[in-house]
Design a protein around this motif. Structure first.
Motif, PDB file in Angstrom:
ATOM      1  N   VAL A  65      27.938  64.422  56.757  1.00 14.93           N
ATOM      2  CA  VAL A  65      27.691  64.753  54.628  1.00 14.93           C
ATOM      3  C   VAL A  65      28.106  62.998  54.770  1.00 14.93           C
ATOM      4  O   VAL A  65      26.641  62.138  53.898  1.00 14.93           O
ATOM      5  CB  VAL A  65      29.059  64.889  53.602  1.00 14.93           C
TER       6      VAL A  65
ATOM      7  N   ARG B 227      32.087  68.934  59.785  1.00 12.83           N
ATOM      8  CA  ARG B 227      31.593  69.160  57.821  1.00 12.83           C
ATOM      9  C   ARG B 227      31.715  67.632  57.954  1.00 12.83           C
ATOM     10  O   ARG B 227      30.879  66.800  56.654  1.00 12.83           O
ATOM     11  CB  ARG B 227      32.268  69.940  57.346  1.00 12.83           C
ATOM     12  N   HIS B 228      32.471  66.751  57.211  1.00 12.85           N
ATOM     13  CA  HIS B 228      32.785  65.168  56.883  1.00 12.85           C
ATOM     14  C   HIS B 228      32.225  64.329  57.516  1.00 12.85           C
ATOM     15  O   HIS B 228      30.652  63.287  57.113  1.00 12.85           O
ATOM     16  CB  HIS B 228      34.064  64.993  56.396  1.00 12.85           C
TER      17      HIS B 228
ATOM     18  N   TYR C 282      33.435  75.473  63.365  1.00  9.17           N
ATOM     19  CA  TYR C 282      33.059  76.068  62.166  1.00  9.17           C
ATOM     20  C   TYR C 282      32.445  77.635  62.163  1.00  9.17           C
ATOM     21  O   TYR C 282      33.041  78.268  60.988  1.00  9.17           O
ATOM     22  CB  TYR C 282      32.409  75.486  61.314  1.00  9.17           C
TER      23      TYR C 282
ATOM     24  N   PHE D 176      23.562  77.346  55.370  1.00  8.59           N
ATOM     25  CA  PHE D 176      23.365  76.616  56.252  1.00  8.59           C
ATOM     26  C   PHE D 176      21.998  76.184  57.108  1.00  8.59           C
ATOM     27  O   PHE D 176      21.580  75.418  57.095  1.00  8.59           O
ATOM     28  CB  PHE D 176      24.180  76.034  57.394  1.00  8.59           C
TER      29      PHE D 176
ATOM     30  N   GLY E 159      26.910  70.651  55.010  1.00  8.40           N
ATOM     31  CA  GLY E 159      27.950  69.645  55.382  1.00  8.40           C
ATOM     32  C   GLY E 159      28.884  70.007  54.674  1.00  8.40           C
ATOM     33  O   GLY E 159      30.081  69.519  54.722  1.00  8.40           O
ATOM     34  N   LEU E 160      28.941  71.983  53.576  1.00 11.25           N
ATOM     35  CA  LEU E 160      30.027  71.468  52.721  1.00 11.25           C
ATOM     36  C   LEU E 160      30.350  72.378  52.648  1.00 11.25           C
ATOM     37  O   LEU E 160      31.147  73.544  51.892  1.00 11.25           O
ATOM     38  CB  LEU E 160      29.130  71.786  50.934  1.00 11.25           C
ATOM     39  N   GLY E 161      29.951  73.416  53.920  1.00 10.61           N
ATOM     40  CA  GLY E 161      31.234  74.631  54.648  1.00 10.61           C
ATOM     41  C   GLY E 161      30.197  75.798  53.781  1.00 10.61           C
ATOM     42  O   GLY E 161      30.976  77.212  53.518  1.00 10.61           O
ATOM     43  N   VAL E 162      28.650  75.850  54.044  1.00 12.55           N
ATOM     44  CA  VAL E 162      28.231  76.951  53.064  1.00 12.55           C
ATOM     45  C   VAL E 162      28.141  77.830  53.775  1.00 12.55           C
ATOM     46  O   VAL E 162      28.587  77.710  55.378  1.00 12.55           O
ATOM     47  CB  VAL E 162      27.303  76.218  52.187  1.00 12.55           C
TER      48      VAL E 162
ATOM     49  N   ALA F 192      22.726  66.893  53.086  1.00 12.22           N
ATOM     50  CA  ALA F 192      25.024  66.903  53.021  1.00 12.22           C
ATOM     51  C   ALA F 192      25.232  68.340  52.206  1.00 12.22           C
ATOM     52  O   ALA F 192      26.596  68.319  52.519  1.00 12.22           O
ATOM     53  CB  ALA F 192      24.516  65.358  51.787  1.00 12.22           C
ATOM     54  N   GLY F 193      24.101  68.784  51.906  1.00  9.03           N
ATOM     55  CA  GLY F 193      24.589  70.232  51.262  1.00  9.03           C
ATOM     56  C   GLY F 193      24.734  70.514  52.296  1.00  9.03           C
ATOM     57  O   GLY F 193      26.192  72.048  52.495  1.00  9.03           O
TER      58      GLY F 193
END
Length: 411
Positions: free
Chosen positions: A382, A378-379, A253, A315, A307-310, A304-305
């Motif tokens: 989370v 990512r998923h 990513y 990150f 893994g949200l694509g930040v 979890a945050g």
């Protein structure tokens, strides 16, 4: 009392911390270089990254109870000294293989098995020695040891972050050399005046009896039993995510290499260091079980945050936050077990603690590796965080850990 030891006099606790710090500098180097070599240099698939990490963790599952029994049977100092000495060889041999241009996935698996085996014998022996050298309460000694541990990890991670620039051979050679410093540290811990008790039975019989006795102590104490059981969830969801999912997330990513891996691992360790340093400045927590539960659940939210694509800086900040709450949780879980372990079976009890924390790691590595291949990193991150959060809710609602009070006297 302690007997004399060869060489210059050194405070037993300082000698212990010298050995411990050396190991974790090397361990910090390994955290980055192993993931970098497998994930980025060899470009392994997610499933094979899980297999490689499983090779690193499986020896702990198989050997750590034997390691704890040997520590009680032969003495923790002797076992720690030998194991630390053997740890010098794998990084130097891996450096030689890479220098000859022969690096392969099989080589990394062999390295993982070797280092995992050494760690399985060293960890319970080293942890059991802490009570013998502690000069204050057990919680204070645990927090100080963990502070040295995480600072050492940060130093190692910082060194390993330059692996792309300096080359793996240089970094691995330094790793093997720093392990030698730990040998000197453990050698400076005074020999006990009274040798470990030996019965008139064979070593195998003694080891079998010691493992059974350690299990009975763990199973017979509700607080220790619950702490050990929640450690299994940590091993599957948190450790599996850390060693498999996060490196793959950085690669796939964020497009990173050893530098970005170093930032990520360093942020986690920095969070640990900040909190553990603060714990050395405050009185012992009166409800360690409550602190453990809250820290694990809150850390799961931070993970979890991540893994949200930040963006990558966010990150890294979330990983640092996860590490900070992890510092509280790890300090409290080890304190609970260390305080409640009887002196004559401490090595065995701590080997069960280590087994619960690392023994399910192979399952966690495979789980995270295959889930990344299925739903992406990512998923998977989370999912792992959510399952850990639910685990701590169950622990809070069904165990006595929430109301557990800690000891405030020496153990």
């Amino acid at each position: 009392m302690h007997g004399s030891t060869e060489g210059p006099e050194l405070n037993p606790l300082r000698a212990y911390l010298m050995g411990t710090g050396s190991w974790f500098v090397g361990f910090g180097i390994q955290m980055v270089t192993f993931a970098w070599l497998v994930t980025m240099v060899l470009d392994a698939s997610p499933a094979m990254v899980g297999v490689a990490q499983m090779a690193l963790l499986t020896p702990m599952l198989i050997l750590v109870l034997i390691g704890g029994g040997l520590a009680d049977f032969l003495g923790g100092r002797r076992v720690a000294l030998v194991a630390q000495g053997l740890a010098v060889l794998p990084p130097l041999l891996l450096a030689l293989v890479i220098w000859q241009g022969q690096l392969s996935f099989a080589t990394m698996v062999a390295y993982g098995i070797a280092m995992g085996s050494v760690s399985a014998f060293l960890t319970p022996a080293r942890d059991g020695l802490l009570n013998d050298v502690a000069s204050g309460t057990v919680q204070q000694a645990v927090v100080l040891a963990m502070l040295v541990q995480f600072i050492g990890q940060m130093v190692g991670i910082f060194i390993a972050s330059f692996a792309t620039r300096w080359g793996a051979v240089t970094v691995l050679t330094f790793q093997g050399t720093i392990f030698l410093v730990g040998v000197l540290g453990f050698a400076r811990i005074p020999r006990p005046e009274v040798a470990p008790v030996r019965r008139h039975t064979s070593m195998l019989t003694e080891l079998r009896q010691s493992i059974v006795a350690g299990y009975r102590v763990v199973a017979g104490d509700p607080a220790t039993r619950t702490t050990v059981l929640q450690n299994i969830a940590i091993s599957v969801f948190f450790i599996g995510a850390f060693i498999v999912t996060i490196p793959l997330l950085v690669r796939e990513y964020y497009g990173g290499d050893s530098t970005e891996l170093g930032w990520t691992n360093g942020a986690f360790s920095l969070g640990l260091v900040i909190v553990v340093a603060l714990l050395t400045r405050v009185p012992d927590l009166t409800h360690p079980g409550r602190a453990l539960i809250v820290a694990q659940a809150t850390g799961a939210v931070a993970l979890a945050g991540a893994g949200l694509g930040v963006p990558f800086p966010v990150f890294v900040a979330l990983i640092l936050t996860w590490g900070a709450f992890g510092g509280v949780a790890m300090s409290m879980s080890r304190t609970i077990v260390q305080e409640r372990a009887p002196a004559d079976s401490r090595g065995r009890v701590l080997s069960f603690y280590t087994l619960s924390l690392m023994g399910a790691g192979p399952i966690g590595a495979l789980f995270n590796g295959f889930m990344v291949g299925w739903i992406g990193p990512r998923h998977t991150l989370v999912l792992a965080a959510g399952l850990m959060f639910l685990t701590m809710v169950v622990v809070a609602l069904t165990s006595q850990l929430w109301n557990l009070k800690g000891h405030t006297t020496d153990s």
